[in-house]
Design an enzyme around this catalytic site. Structure first.
Site, PDB file in Angstrom:
ATOM      1  N   ASN A  28       4.163  30.460  -6.190  1.00  0.00           N
ATOM      2  CA  ASN A  28       4.255  30.257  -7.642  1.00  0.00           C
ATOM      3  C   ASN A  28       4.810  28.871  -7.931  1.00  0.00           C
ATOM      4  OD1 ASN A  28       4.363  30.962 -10.473  1.00  0.00           O
ATOM      5  ND2 ASN A  28       6.580  31.212 -10.234  1.00  0.00           N
ATOM      6  N   HIS A  87       6.955  26.712 -10.580  1.00  0.00           N
ATOM      7  CA  HIS A  87       7.953  27.005 -11.618  1.00  0.00           C
ATOM      8  C   HIS A  87       8.575  25.695 -12.125  1.00  0.00           C
ATOM      9  CE1 HIS A  87      10.896  29.335 -13.820  1.00  0.00           C
ATOM     10  NE2 HIS A  87      11.818  28.498 -13.390  1.00  0.00           N
ATOM     11  N   SER A 126       9.410  23.451  -8.877  1.00  0.00           N
ATOM     12  CA  SER A 126       9.488  24.057  -7.541  1.00  0.00           C
ATOM     13  C   SER A 126       8.233  24.869  -7.270  1.00  0.00           C
ATOM     14  CB  SER A 126      10.673  25.034  -7.464  1.00  0.00           C
ATOM     15  OG  SER A 126      11.880  24.433  -7.856  1.00  0.00           O
ATOM     16  N   ASP A 166      11.078  34.703  -9.641  1.00  0.00           N
ATOM     17  CA  ASP A 166      11.398  33.306  -9.311  1.00  0.00           C
ATOM     18  C   ASP A 166      12.479  33.185  -8.228  1.00  0.00           C
ATOM     19  OD1 ASP A 166       9.602  32.511 -11.297  1.00  0.00           O
ATOM     20  OD2 ASP A 166      11.145  32.463 -12.843  1.00  0.00           O
TER      21      ASP A 166
HETATM   22  C1  GRF Z   1       3.595  24.977 -15.532  1.00  0.00           C
HETATM   23  O1  GRF Z   1       4.590  24.264 -16.187  1.00  0.00           O
HETATM   24  C2  GRF Z   1       4.188  25.880 -14.496  1.00  0.00           C
HETATM   25  O2  GRF Z   1       5.349  25.367 -13.950  1.00  0.00           O
HETATM   26  C3  GRF Z   1       4.494  27.128 -15.296  1.00  0.00           C
HETATM   27  O3  GRF Z   1       3.434  27.233 -16.207  1.00  0.00           O
HETATM   28  C4  GRF Z   1       2.905  25.944 -16.482  1.00  0.00           C
HETATM   29  C5  GRF Z   1       1.429  25.994 -16.266  1.00  0.00           C
HETATM   30  O4  GRF Z   1       0.789  24.870 -16.776  1.00  0.00           O
HETATM   31  N1  GRF Z   1       4.636  28.262 -14.422  1.00  0.00           N
HETATM   32  P1  GRF Z   1      -0.784  24.714 -16.660  1.00  0.00           P
HETATM   33  O5  GRF Z   1      -1.415  25.988 -17.224  1.00  0.00           O
HETATM   34  O6  GRF Z   1      -1.129  24.520 -15.227  1.00  0.00           O
HETATM   35  O7  GRF Z   1      -1.119  23.530 -17.502  1.00  0.00           O
END
Ligand code: GRF
Length: 215
Positions: free
Chosen positions: A112, A114, A141, A150
């Site tokens: 994932n 994050h 991360s 997370d």
């Molecule tokens: C990212 O900021 C990621 O860290 C979080 O969701 C967002 C996804 O952005 N989990 P995108 O859809 O790839 O533009």
């Protein structure tokens, strides 16, 4: 080199999915996106995948006006993942909490992305919380997905220093830029066999998490 087959789960804009699609199409990374699953019908990520000719499946929260329960979502997603047989499942902006059963029954490791320097700021609104705390450092991360939100082992991080004039929106954009570098870096490490995602993930010649200072 054998390509790393990746299934991607999304809910939103899919800018990180786009980075993966671009790298795959330009042969900059030895990856093949074998399918994209969205839990949001009109997620722009689905348009991006369709434009690239990548197979997509929408398992929407709301189907025929009825909410799809998490169990239904998970059993359908599990079936698809076993059909697609990826080497890796990537959650890229996937905004639904997954059960331990789903994670354990996946055919491969799940990671994932994050928007914080885990273990700090699990959950939502990370940029606001970083500013409120007056932190000097922030970033993003990539971690192994486990049943606890997370909380799986952190594999890689990209770090920036918070500026005095940063707002949540500015930080969001700055972190997004880091994400667009961290995602291909991490996938390259996995595809090339430097980062091995066993029960205890390991990295050849480095201790985890690998930190990138790109700012
Ligand atoms: C990212 O900021 C990621 O860290 C979080 O969701 C967002 C996804 O952005 N989990 P995108 O859809 O790839 O533009």
């Amino acid at each position: 080199m054998k390509k790393l087959k990746i299934a991607v789960l999304v809910s939103g804009s899919g800018s990180n999915l786009q980075v993966m699609i671009d790298a795959m199409q330009a042969n900059r990374l030895p990856i093949e996106i074998v399918g994209v699953i969205s839990n949001v019908a009109d997620a722009y990520a689905i348009t991006r995948a369709n434009n690239a000719g990548v197979r997509t499946v929408v398992l929407s929260h709301v189907e025929n006006g009825k909410k799809m329960g998490i169990r239904t979502f998970e059993s359908r997603a599990t079936k698809l993942l076993h059909e697609w047989s990826p080497d890796l499942v990537m959650l890229a902006g996937f905004m639904r909490v997954l059960s331990a059963e789903f994670i354990q029954s996946a055919p491969c490791a799940m990671i994932n992305l994050h928007p914080s320097l885990l273990p700090c700021y699990k959950g939502l609104d990370t940029h606001e919380r970083v500013l409120k705390s007056g932190d000097k450092w922030h970033g993003c991360s990539i971690h192994l997905v486990t049943a606890e939100l997370d909380a799986g082992e952190v594999l890689t991080q990209a770090v920036l220093s918070v500026n005095v004039d940063d707002t949540p929106e500015r930080l969001r954009l700055r972190v997004q830029k880091l994400e667009h570098a961290l995602v291909p870096f991490t996938l390259a490490m996995i595809a090339q066999g430097f980062l091995v995602l066993g029960k205890v993930p390991t990295c050849l010649g480095a201790s985890l998490p690998i930190k990138l200072y790109l700012d």
